[in-house]
Design a protein around this motif. Structure first.
Motif, PDB file in Angstrom:
ATOM      1  N   ARG A  40       0.835  -1.205   0.000  1.00 59.25           N
ATOM      2  CA  ARG A  40       0.000   0.000   0.000  1.00 59.25           C
ATOM      3  C   ARG A  40       0.870   1.257   0.000  1.00 59.25           C
ATOM      4  O   ARG A  40       0.631   2.198  -0.746  1.00 59.25           O
ATOM      5  N   ALA A  41       1.909   1.280   0.832  1.00 57.07           N
ATOM      6  CA  ALA A  41       2.819   2.426   0.874  1.00 57.07           C
ATOM      7  C   ALA A  41       3.572   2.564  -0.448  1.00 57.07           C
ATOM      8  O   ALA A  41       3.788   3.683  -0.931  1.00 57.07           O
ATOM      9  N   ALA A  42       3.957   1.444  -1.053  1.00 59.82           N
ATOM     10  CA  ALA A  42       4.657   1.485  -2.336  1.00 59.82           C
ATOM     11  C   ALA A  42       3.739   2.004  -3.443  1.00 59.82           C
ATOM     12  O   ALA A  42       4.167   2.806  -4.282  1.00 59.82           O
ATOM     13  N   ASP A  43       2.478   1.573  -3.447  1.00 58.35           N
ATOM     14  CA  ASP A  43       1.505   2.082  -4.416  1.00 58.35           C
ATOM     15  C   ASP A  43       1.376   3.598  -4.279  1.00 58.35           C
ATOM     16  O   ASP A  43       1.370   4.332  -5.269  1.00 58.35           O
ATOM     17  N   HIS A  44       1.250   4.054  -3.042  1.00 54.41           N
ATOM     18  CA  HIS A  44       1.109   5.487  -2.770  1.00 54.41           C
ATOM     19  C   HIS A  44       2.346   6.251  -3.253  1.00 54.41           C
ATOM     20  O   HIS A  44       2.220   7.312  -3.877  1.00 54.41           O
ATOM     21  N   LEU A  45       3.524   5.708  -2.988  1.00 53.57           N
ATOM     22  CA  LEU A  45       4.757   6.358  -3.421  1.00 53.57           C
ATOM     23  C   LEU A  45       4.814   6.457  -4.948  1.00 53.57           C
ATOM     24  O   LEU A  45       5.165   7.510  -5.490  1.00 53.57           O
ATOM     25  N   LEU A  46       4.440   5.407  -5.644  1.00 57.97           N
ATOM     26  CA  LEU A  46       4.435   5.447  -7.109  1.00 57.97           C
ATOM     27  C   LEU A  46       3.461   6.500  -7.632  1.00 57.97           C
ATOM     28  O   LEU A  46       3.786   7.250  -8.566  1.00 57.97           O
ATOM     29  N   ARG A  47       2.267   6.573  -7.055  1.00 58.67           N
ATOM     30  CA  ARG A  47       1.298   7.588  -7.489  1.00 58.67           C
ATOM     31  C   ARG A  47       1.812   9.005  -7.193  1.00 58.67           C
ATOM     32  O   ARG A  47       1.609   9.929  -7.979  1.00 58.67           O
ATOM     33  N   THR A  48       2.507   9.154  -6.066  1.00 54.34           N
ATOM     34  CA  THR A  48       3.107  10.454  -5.735  1.00 54.34           C
ATOM     35  C   THR A  48       4.175  10.808  -6.761  1.00 54.34           C
ATOM     36  O   THR A  48       4.216  11.947  -7.250  1.00 54.34           O
ATOM     37  N   PHE A  49       5.040   9.867  -7.093  1.00 53.54           N
ATOM     38  CA  PHE A  49       6.070  10.111  -8.106  1.00 53.54           C
ATOM     39  C   PHE A  49       5.433  10.526  -9.427  1.00 53.54           C
ATOM     40  O   PHE A  49       5.875  11.474 -10.069  1.00 53.54           O
ATOM     41  N   ALA A  50       4.403   9.801  -9.843  1.00 53.95           N
ATOM     42  CA  ALA A  50       3.750  10.105 -11.126  1.00 53.95           C
ATOM     43  C   ALA A  50       3.187  11.518 -11.124  1.00 53.95           C
ATOM     44  O   ALA A  50       3.320  12.247 -12.113  1.00 53.95           O
ATOM     45  N   ALA A  51       2.572  11.920 -10.016  1.00 58.55           N
ATOM     46  CA  ALA A  51       1.992  13.262  -9.928  1.00 58.55           C
ATOM     47  C   ALA A  51       3.078  14.332  -9.900  1.00 58.55           C
ATOM     48  O   ALA A  51       2.994  15.334 -10.623  1.00 58.55           O
ATOM     49  N   GLU A  52       4.091  14.135  -9.091  1.00 57.01           N
ATOM     50  CA  GLU A  52       5.161  15.126  -8.952  1.00 57.01           C
ATOM     51  C   GLU A  52       5.973  15.275 -10.237  1.00 57.01           C
ATOM     52  O   GLU A  52       6.407  16.368 -10.579  1.00 57.01           O
ATOM     53  N   LEU A  53       6.209  14.164 -10.914  1.00 57.75           N
ATOM     54  CA  LEU A  53       7.049  14.167 -12.107  1.00 57.75           C
ATOM     55  C   LEU A  53       6.268  14.397 -13.394  1.00 57.75           C
ATOM     56  O   LEU A  53       6.870  14.626 -14.437  1.00 57.75           O
ATOM     57  N   GLY A  54       4.950  14.281 -13.342  1.00 57.48           N
ATOM     58  CA  GLY A  54       4.151  14.405 -14.557  1.00 57.48           C
ATOM     59  C   GLY A  54       4.511  13.333 -15.566  1.00 57.48           C
ATOM     60  O   GLY A  54       4.665  13.612 -16.755  1.00 57.48           O
ATOM     61  N   LEU A  55       4.644  12.090 -15.093  1.00 53.49           N
ATOM     62  CA  LEU A  55       5.068  10.989 -15.968  1.00 53.49           C
ATOM     63  C   LEU A  55       4.067  10.740 -17.093  1.00 53.49           C
ATOM     64  O   LEU A  55       2.854  10.809 -16.890  1.00 53.49           O
ATOM     65  N   ALA A  56       4.587  10.423 -18.251  1.00 55.73           N
ATOM     66  CA  ALA A  56       3.750  10.121 -19.420  1.00 55.73           C
ATOM     67  C   ALA A  56       2.967   8.838 -19.177  1.00 55.73           C
ATOM     68  O   ALA A  56       3.427   7.928 -18.492  1.00 55.73           O
ATOM     69  N   GLU A  57       1.795   8.747 -19.762  1.00 59.59           N
ATOM     70  CA  GLU A  57       0.880   7.617 -19.603  1.00 59.59           C
ATOM     71  C   GLU A  57       1.465   6.302 -20.099  1.00 59.59           C
ATOM     72  O   GLU A  57       1.089   5.241 -19.636  1.00 59.59           O
ATOM     73  N   GLY A  58       2.423   6.327 -21.009  1.00 56.54           N
ATOM     74  CA  GLY A  58       2.942   5.097 -21.600  1.00 56.54           C
ATOM     75  C   GLY A  58       4.010   4.395 -20.806  1.00 56.54           C
ATOM     76  O   GLY A  58       4.446   3.310 -21.169  1.00 56.54           O
ATOM     77  N   GLY A  59       4.448   4.967 -19.687  1.00 58.59           N
ATOM     78  CA  GLY A  59       5.483   4.334 -18.882  1.00 58.59           C
ATOM     79  C   GLY A  59       4.887   3.342 -17.899  1.00 58.59           C
ATOM     80  O   GLY A  59       3.685   3.074 -17.896  1.00 58.59           O
ATOM     81  N   PHE A  60       5.760   2.803 -17.059  1.00 60.24           N
ATOM     82  CA  PHE A  60       5.337   1.825 -16.060  1.00 60.24           C
ATOM     83  C   PHE A  60       5.895   2.198 -14.696  1.00 60.24           C
ATOM     84  O   PHE A  60       6.997   2.731 -14.586  1.00 60.24           O
ATOM     85  N   GLY A  61       5.144   1.885 -13.667  1.00 57.34           N
ATOM     86  CA  GLY A  61       5.591   1.979 -12.284  1.00 57.34           C
ATOM     87  C   GLY A  61       5.221   0.678 -11.609  1.00 57.34           C
ATOM     88  O   GLY A  61       4.050   0.299 -11.601  1.00 57.34           O
ATOM     89  N   CYS A  62       6.210  -0.031 -11.093  1.00 60.43           N
ATOM     90  CA  CYS A  62       5.969  -1.360 -10.525  1.00 60.43           C
ATOM     91  C   CYS A  62       6.528  -1.479  -9.119  1.00 60.43           C
ATOM     92  O   CYS A  62       7.449  -0.771  -8.739  1.00 60.43           O
ATOM     93  N   THR A  63       5.957  -2.407  -8.364  1.00 61.24           N
ATOM     94  CA  THR A  63       6.478  -2.765  -7.052  1.00 61.24           C
ATOM     95  C   THR A  63       7.192  -4.097  -7.175  1.00 61.24           C
ATOM     96  O   THR A  63       6.841  -4.934  -8.021  1.00 61.24           O
ATOM     97  N   HIS A  64       8.190  -4.284  -6.333  1.00 66.21           N
ATOM     98  CA  HIS A  64       8.980  -5.518  -6.334  1.00 66.21           C
ATOM     99  C   HIS A  64       9.271  -5.905  -4.894  1.00 66.21           C
ATOM    100  O   HIS A  64       9.711  -5.065  -4.105  1.00 66.21           O
TER     101      HIS A  64
END
Length: 175
Positions: A21-45
């Motif tokens: 859950r914390a990792a999901d939140h961190l990825l969504r925060t990164f996407a918002a802060e960085l304005g990541l393009a829709e075609g990339g990926f953010g994964c947990t491991h």
């Protein structure tokens, strides 16, 4: 295909997280802060061993975007390494992830998102494209054998639901 094969630009961030859950939140925060393009990926491991934890990988679409991502993460104080830690990441950010809400057919899920295949626990073969999937707004496919695969399970009324639920019942919750 795994993000490292499909997307040659990948970095991993170890923020010392202990849960998904914390990792999901961190990825969504990164996407918002960085304005990541829709075609990339953010994964947990999941990292096992002496210090079990959850790390995240980001795979933007271009080398220029990767350089920006890496620079921002380092400036924010994150530990960043090149590449992905493994080939079986659990995708949180991927093309179409924001469109997967409510009840959809498997065919619709495959057509609007980066998901390559939907499998159903306990069954063999392809899942029919007209089978209905109730997403509950939480769809976390995983990389398997080079494909982004959503594992689902049978639910009421002949529908399917994603195997991973947003709010799992803790083990022994009634004890």
């Amino acid at each position: 295909m795994t993000p490292h094969l499909r997307m040659p630009y990948v970095v991993t961030v170890d923020a010392g997280l202990r849960d998904l859950r914390a990792a999901d939140h961190l990825l969504r925060t990164f996407a918002a802060e960085l304005g990541l393009a829709e075609g990339g990926f953010g994964c947990t491991h999941l990292v096992r061993g002496e210090r079990p934890r959850v790390v995240v990988s980001l795979a933007p679409e271009s080398e220029a975007e990767l350089d920006e991502v890496r620079a921002w993460l380092v400036a924010e104080g994150y530990e960043v390494t090149g590449g992905a830690p493994d080939a079986v990441g659990r995708a949180v950010l991927y093309r179409g992830s924001g469109l997967l809400s409510g009840t959809m057919t498997v065919g619709e899920v495959l057509s609007v998102s980066a998901i390559d295949r939907v499998t159903v626990l306990g069954t063999a073969g392809r899942t029919p494209s007209d089978r209905r999937l109730v997403t509950h707004g939480h769809v976390r496919p995983q990389w398997q054998g080079g494909e982004l695969v959503l594992t689902a399970m049978p639910a009421v009324g002949g529908t399917l639901v994603p195997f991973e639920v947003a709010e799992p019942t803790p083990c022994c919750a009634d004890h």
